[in-house]
Design a protein around this motif. Structure first.
Motif, PDB file in Angstrom:
ATOM      1  N   UNK A   1       0.839  -1.204   0.000  1.00 62.46           N
ATOM      2  CA  UNK A   1       0.000   0.000   0.000  1.00 62.46           C
ATOM      3  C   UNK A   1       0.872   1.251   0.000  1.00 62.46           C
ATOM      4  N   UNK A   2       0.472   2.208  -0.758  1.00 65.89           N
ATOM      5  CA  UNK A   2       1.172   3.478  -0.839  1.00 65.89           C
ATOM      6  C   UNK A   2       1.170   4.161   0.526  1.00 65.89           C
ATOM      7  N   UNK A   3       2.344   4.580   0.987  1.00 62.32           N
ATOM      8  CA  UNK A   3       2.432   5.235   2.293  1.00 62.32           C
ATOM      9  C   UNK A   3       1.600   6.511   2.360  1.00 62.32           C
ATOM     10  N   UNK A   4       1.405   7.113   1.218  1.00 67.52           N
ATOM     11  CA  UNK A   4       0.645   8.360   1.202  1.00 67.52           C
ATOM     12  C   UNK A   4      -0.863   8.132   1.216  1.00 67.52           C
ATOM     13  N   UNK A   5      -1.264   6.891   1.096  1.00 70.92           N
ATOM     14  CA  UNK A   5      -2.691   6.606   1.046  1.00 70.92           C
ATOM     15  C   UNK A   5      -3.368   7.066   2.331  1.00 70.92           C
ATOM     16  N   UNK A   6      -4.459   7.789   2.214  1.00 66.50           N
ATOM     17  CA  UNK A   6      -5.156   8.302   3.393  1.00 66.50           C
ATOM     18  C   UNK A   6      -5.896   7.218   4.174  1.00 66.50           C
ATOM     19  N   UNK A   7      -6.261   6.175   3.472  1.00 67.07           N
ATOM     20  CA  UNK A   7      -6.982   5.092   4.130  1.00 67.07           C
ATOM     21  C   UNK A   7      -6.380   3.749   3.721  1.00 67.07           C
ATOM     22  N   UNK A   8      -6.657   2.755   4.529  1.00 64.30           N
ATOM     23  CA  UNK A   8      -6.252   1.405   4.183  1.00 64.30           C
ATOM     24  C   UNK A   8      -7.501   0.552   4.021  1.00 64.30           C
ATOM     25  N   UNK A   9      -7.577  -0.151   2.914  1.00 63.06           N
ATOM     26  CA  UNK A   9      -8.690  -1.066   2.692  1.00 63.06           C
ATOM     27  C   UNK A   9      -8.151  -2.485   2.840  1.00 63.06           C
ATOM     28  N   UNK A  10      -8.608  -3.175   3.868  1.00 59.52           N
ATOM     29  CA  UNK A  10      -8.191  -4.559   4.073  1.00 59.52           C
ATOM     30  C   UNK A  10      -9.074  -5.454   3.209  1.00 59.52           C
ATOM     31  N   UNK A  11      -8.562  -5.759   2.050  1.00 53.79           N
ATOM     32  CA  UNK A  11      -9.380  -6.501   1.087  1.00 53.79           C
ATOM     33  C   UNK A  11      -9.723  -7.901   1.571  1.00 53.79           C
ATOM     34  N   UNK A  12      -8.965  -8.411   2.518  1.00 58.71           N
ATOM     35  CA  UNK A  12      -9.275  -9.738   3.051  1.00 58.71           C
ATOM     36  C   UNK A  12     -10.564  -9.704   3.872  1.00 58.71           C
ATOM     37  N   UNK A  13     -10.948  -8.521   4.304  1.00 57.40           N
ATOM     38  CA  UNK A  13     -12.191  -8.371   5.085  1.00 57.40           C
ATOM     39  C   UNK A  13     -13.358  -7.936   4.210  1.00 57.40           C
ATOM     40  N   UNK A  14     -13.081  -7.678   2.947  1.00 55.63           N
ATOM     41  CA  UNK A  14     -14.112  -7.166   2.042  1.00 55.63           C
ATOM     42  C   UNK A  14     -14.666  -8.299   1.195  1.00 55.63           C
ATOM     43  N   UNK A  15     -15.950  -8.615   1.348  1.00 54.99           N
ATOM     44  CA  UNK A  15     -16.541  -9.764   0.610  1.00 54.99           C
ATOM     45  C   UNK A  15     -16.559  -9.631  -0.910  1.00 54.99           C
ATOM     46  N   UNK A  16     -16.823  -8.580  -1.611  1.00 59.19           N
ATOM     47  CA  UNK A  16     -17.304  -7.257  -1.193  1.00 59.19           C
ATOM     48  C   UNK A  16     -18.799  -7.288  -0.892  1.00 59.19           C
ATOM     49  N   UNK A  17     -19.264  -6.263  -0.212  1.00 57.52           N
ATOM     50  CA  UNK A  17     -20.681  -6.214   0.138  1.00 57.52           C
ATOM     51  C   UNK A  17     -21.521  -5.895  -1.096  1.00 57.52           C
ATOM     52  N   UNK A  18     -22.777  -6.212  -0.985  1.00 55.92           N
ATOM     53  CA  UNK A  18     -23.699  -5.905  -2.077  1.00 55.92           C
ATOM     54  C   UNK A  18     -23.775  -4.395  -2.277  1.00 55.92           C
ATOM     55  N   UNK A  19     -23.614  -3.955  -3.472  1.00 53.80           N
ATOM     56  CA  UNK A  19     -23.716  -2.525  -3.758  1.00 53.80           C
ATOM     57  C   UNK A  19     -22.440  -1.758  -3.503  1.00 53.80           C
TER      58      UNK A  19
END
Ligand code: SF4
Ligand code: SF4
Length: 71
Positions: A1-19
């Motif tokens: 992940x880019x150090x400058x990224x404002x947020x972190x998305x843990x894709x292992x926790x993302x199903x992804x949700x519907x919608x």
């Protein structure tokens, strides 16, 4: 992940949700659909760390990164 990224998305926790809630709710349009329908950050500069996506993600997959520079 880019150090400058404002947020972190843990894709292992993302199903992804519907919608794909996070993509839809971001007021800055900072997220888009990426691989396997999961979100990715497209506009790092646009993200204001508003926290909307963090709060609305049903699986708590998104966290806001500390604003201090990484050592
Ligand atoms: S913190 Fe706010 S601006 Fe940043 S990606 Fe999430 S919803 Fe968009
Ligand atoms: S809101 Fe959460 S579970 Fe839904 S697509 Fe975004 S990161 Fe994945």
């Amino acid at each position: 992940m880019d150090k400058k990224a404002p947020i972190t998305i843990d894709l292992s926790k993302c199903p992804p949700c519907t919608g794909q809630i996070c993509i839809g709710v971001c007021p800055q349009g900072a997220l888009e659909e990426g691989k396997n329908r999961k979100p990715q950050i497209i506009e790092v500069i646009q993200c204001t760390k508003c926290g909307v996506c963090v709060n609305l993600c049903p699986t708590k997959a998104i966290t806001i990164n500390p604003s201090k520079p990484q050592k």
